[in-house]
Design a protein around this motif. Structure first.
Motif, PDB file in Angstrom:
ATOM      1  N   LYS A  39      12.202   5.394 -11.373  1.00 46.46           N
ATOM      2  CA  LYS A  39      13.388   4.966 -12.123  1.00 46.46           C
ATOM      3  C   LYS A  39      13.566   3.455 -12.040  1.00 46.46           C
ATOM      4  CE  LYS A  39      15.814   9.288 -11.398  1.00 46.46           C
ATOM      5  NZ  LYS A  39      16.817   9.971 -10.572  1.00 46.46           N
ATOM      6  N   ALA A  40      13.313   2.891 -10.866  1.00 43.53           N
ATOM      7  CA  ALA A  40      13.507   1.449 -10.668  1.00 43.53           C
ATOM      8  C   ALA A  40      12.462   0.605 -11.389  1.00 43.53           C
ATOM      9  CB  ALA A  40      13.497   1.128  -9.173  1.00 43.53           C
ATOM     10  N   VAL A  41      11.245   1.146 -11.535  1.00 44.89           N
ATOM     11  CA  VAL A  41      10.163   0.333 -12.116  1.00 44.89           C
ATOM     12  C   VAL A  41       9.737   0.788 -13.503  1.00 44.89           C
ATOM     13  CG1 VAL A  41       9.297  -0.265  -9.815  1.00 44.89           C
ATOM     14  CG2 VAL A  41       8.240   1.634 -11.069  1.00 44.89           C
ATOM     15  N   GLY A  42      10.346   1.867 -14.005  1.00 42.37           N
ATOM     16  CA  GLY A  42      10.057   2.316 -15.364  1.00 42.37           C
ATOM     17  C   GLY A  42       8.801   3.172 -15.508  1.00 42.37           C
ATOM     18  N   LEU A  43       8.473   3.940 -14.462  1.00 45.47           N
ATOM     19  CA  LEU A  43       7.314   4.839 -14.526  1.00 45.47           C
ATOM     20  C   LEU A  43       7.734   6.252 -14.153  1.00 45.47           C
ATOM     21  CD1 LEU A  43       4.455   2.877 -12.687  1.00 45.47           C
ATOM     22  CD2 LEU A  43       4.748   3.165 -15.152  1.00 45.47           C
ATOM     23  N   SER A  44       6.881   7.204 -14.474  1.00 44.50           N
ATOM     24  CA  SER A  44       7.122   8.580 -14.048  1.00 44.50           C
ATOM     25  C   SER A  44       6.816   8.708 -12.558  1.00 44.50           C
ATOM     26  CB  SER A  44       6.223   9.546 -14.825  1.00 44.50           C
ATOM     27  OG  SER A  44       4.870   9.372 -14.425  1.00 44.50           O
ATOM     28  N   GLU A  45       7.334   9.783 -11.971  1.00 47.27           N
ATOM     29  CA  GLU A  45       7.055  10.054 -10.557  1.00 47.27           C
ATOM     30  C   GLU A  45       5.549  10.166 -10.313  1.00 47.27           C
ATOM     31  OE1 GLU A  45       7.923  13.581  -7.267  1.00 47.27           O
ATOM     32  OE2 GLU A  45       9.092  13.514  -9.112  1.00 47.27           O
ATOM     33  N   ALA A  46       4.835  10.855 -11.201  1.00 47.94           N
ATOM     34  CA  ALA A  46       3.385  11.034 -11.048  1.00 47.94           C
ATOM     35  C   ALA A  46       2.643   9.694 -11.116  1.00 47.94           C
ATOM     36  CB  ALA A  46       2.857  11.989 -12.111  1.00 47.94           C
ATOM     37  N   ALA A  47       3.079   8.828 -12.021  1.00 52.59           N
ATOM     38  CA  ALA A  47       2.426   7.521 -12.154  1.00 52.59           C
ATOM     39  C   ALA A  47       2.647   6.672 -10.903  1.00 52.59           C
ATOM     40  CB  ALA A  47       2.941   6.796 -13.390  1.00 52.59           C
ATOM     41  N   VAL A  48       3.844   6.747 -10.333  1.00 55.47           N
ATOM     42  CA  VAL A  48       4.119   6.011  -9.093  1.00 55.47           C
ATOM     43  C   VAL A  48       3.253   6.561  -7.973  1.00 55.47           C
ATOM     44  CG1 VAL A  48       5.854   5.525  -7.319  1.00 55.47           C
ATOM     45  CG2 VAL A  48       6.455   5.336  -9.739  1.00 55.47           C
ATOM     46  N   ARG A  49       3.182   7.887  -7.844  1.00 56.50           N
ATOM     47  CA  ARG A  49       2.366   8.513  -6.802  1.00 56.50           C
ATOM     48  C   ARG A  49       0.913   8.050  -6.911  1.00 56.50           C
ATOM     49  NH1 ARG A  49       3.543  13.325  -7.793  1.00 56.50           N
ATOM     50  NH2 ARG A  49       5.077  13.646  -6.160  1.00 56.50           N
ATOM     51  N   GLN A  50       0.392   8.008  -8.130  1.00 56.30           N
ATOM     52  CA  GLN A  50      -0.995   7.590  -8.348  1.00 56.30           C
ATOM     53  C   GLN A  50      -1.194   6.121  -7.963  1.00 56.30           C
ATOM     54  OE1 GLN A  50      -2.377   7.401 -12.469  1.00 56.30           O
ATOM     55  NE2 GLN A  50      -4.254   8.459 -11.812  1.00 56.30           N
ATOM     56  N   ARG A  51      -0.259   5.275  -8.334  1.00 59.00           N
ATOM     57  CA  ARG A  51      -0.388   3.851  -7.983  1.00 59.00           C
ATOM     58  C   ARG A  51      -0.301   3.644  -6.474  1.00 59.00           C
ATOM     59  NH1 ARG A  51       0.842  -0.764 -11.882  1.00 59.00           N
ATOM     60  NH2 ARG A  51       0.707   0.196 -13.931  1.00 59.00           N
ATOM     61  N   VAL A  52       0.633   4.334  -5.821  1.00 61.92           N
ATOM     62  CA  VAL A  52       0.764   4.212  -4.363  1.00 61.92           C
ATOM     63  C   VAL A  52      -0.530   4.660  -3.693  1.00 61.92           C
ATOM     64  CG1 VAL A  52       1.969   5.102  -2.331  1.00 61.92           C
ATOM     65  CG2 VAL A  52       3.282   4.334  -4.314  1.00 61.92           C
ATOM     66  N   GLN A  53      -1.102   5.744  -4.173  1.00 61.16           N
ATOM     67  CA  GLN A  53      -2.358   6.233  -3.598  1.00 61.16           C
ATOM     68  C   GLN A  53      -3.460   5.190  -3.758  1.00 61.16           C
ATOM     69  OE1 GLN A  53      -3.591  10.089  -5.001  1.00 61.16           O
ATOM     70  NE2 GLN A  53      -5.519  10.010  -3.893  1.00 61.16           N
ATOM     71  N   ARG A  54      -3.570   4.572  -4.937  1.00 61.95           N
ATOM     72  CA  ARG A  54      -4.594   3.533  -5.149  1.00 61.95           C
ATOM     73  C   ARG A  54      -4.358   2.327  -4.246  1.00 61.95           C
ATOM     74  NH1 ARG A  54      -4.403   4.169 -11.160  1.00 61.95           N
ATOM     75  NH2 ARG A  54      -3.002   2.402 -11.070  1.00 61.95           N
ATOM     76  N   LEU A  55      -3.089   1.925  -4.102  1.00 56.33           N
ATOM     77  CA  LEU A  55      -2.767   0.766  -3.265  1.00 56.33           C
ATOM     78  C   LEU A  55      -3.088   1.025  -1.799  1.00 56.33           C
ATOM     79  CD1 LEU A  55       0.607  -0.221  -4.959  1.00 56.33           C
ATOM     80  CD2 LEU A  55      -1.483  -1.621  -4.921  1.00 56.33           C
ATOM     81  N   THR A  56      -2.835   2.230  -1.324  1.00 54.87           N
ATOM     82  CA  THR A  56      -3.126   2.539   0.080  1.00 54.87           C
ATOM     83  C   THR A  56      -4.624   2.745   0.296  1.00 54.87           C
ATOM     84  OG1 THR A  56      -2.575   4.873  -0.282  1.00 54.87           O
ATOM     85  CG2 THR A  56      -0.852   3.464   0.628  1.00 54.87           C
ATOM     86  N   GLU A  57      -5.296   3.444  -0.619  1.00 58.18           N
ATOM     87  CA  GLU A  57      -6.735   3.678  -0.464  1.00 58.18           C
ATOM     88  C   GLU A  57      -7.541   2.386  -0.533  1.00 58.18           C
ATOM     89  OE1 GLU A  57      -7.760   6.639  -3.365  1.00 58.18           O
ATOM     90  OE2 GLU A  57      -6.974   8.281  -2.131  1.00 58.18           O
ATOM     91  N   SER A  58      -7.068   1.425  -1.309  1.00 55.94           N
ATOM     92  CA  SER A  58      -7.783   0.148  -1.433  1.00 55.94           C
ATOM     93  C   SER A  58      -7.502  -0.794  -0.266  1.00 55.94           C
ATOM     94  CB  SER A  58      -7.399  -0.542  -2.743  1.00 55.94           C
ATOM     95  OG  SER A  58      -6.047  -0.986  -2.693  1.00 55.94           O
TER      96      SER A  58
END
Length: 160
Positions: A39-58
């Motif tokens: 809600k704060a960044v303008g993405l769906s929950e799934a899109a945020v989850r995917q980005r967080v996963q990429r940021l942590t895995e990288s």
């Protein structure tokens, strides 16, 4: 974050504004839900989850709990400046294996390494210094800076 990333030996990662905003949301509250972040960044929950996963895995970010050592019975914290001979990288690896050491950096200046330690008492700190750190091969001398009061400790420097 990977050791290479922390040491500055890897190439900086370029983050878009949305990824930066996600990181800043998690720095403010690491338990914030993906739905709230979305809600704060303008993405769906799934899109945020995917980005967080990429940021942590990288290795760009970690999500961790930060404790207050004093409240857990670790009443003595100190920074130890170490002058060394030989390969300081090897010595840094040996210091990093000591459980009481929570931070090790190679430095340029009057000390070759800095090591932060967290101990339950002054006696434990004395034993750590005399029996473990000063006995490591390559340690020429140490200078201990005992923390009297932790005035500021934040990990929210942002994403620039």
């Amino acid at each position: 974050m990977t050791n290479a990333a922390r040491s500055g030996t890897s190439r900086p990662v370029h983050l878009d504004d949305v990824s930066k905003a996600i990181i800043e949301q998690l720095q403010a509250d690491g338990r914030r839900s993906y739905a709230d972040i979305g809600k704060a960044v303008g993405l769906s929950e799934a899109a945020v989850r995917q980005r967080v996963q990429r940021l942590t895995e990288s290795g760009v970010m970690q999500i961790v709990a930060v404790t207050d050592p004093m409240q857990l019975g670790f009443t003595r914290q100190a920074m130890i400046g170490i002058r060394a001979g030989g390969d300081t990288r090897r010595l840094a690896e040996q210091l990093a294996e000591i459980p009481e050491v929570d931070y090790v950096v190679l430095t340029a200046g009057s000390f070759d390494l800095l090591a932060e330690v967290v101990c339950e008492s002054d006696d434990e700190l004395i034993t750590l210094l005399n029996s473990r750190i000063r006995n490591l091969d390559g340690v020429l001398s140490t200078e201990t800076f005992v923390y009297l009061k932790l005035h500021k400790q934040f990990y929210n420097w942002g994403t620039r």
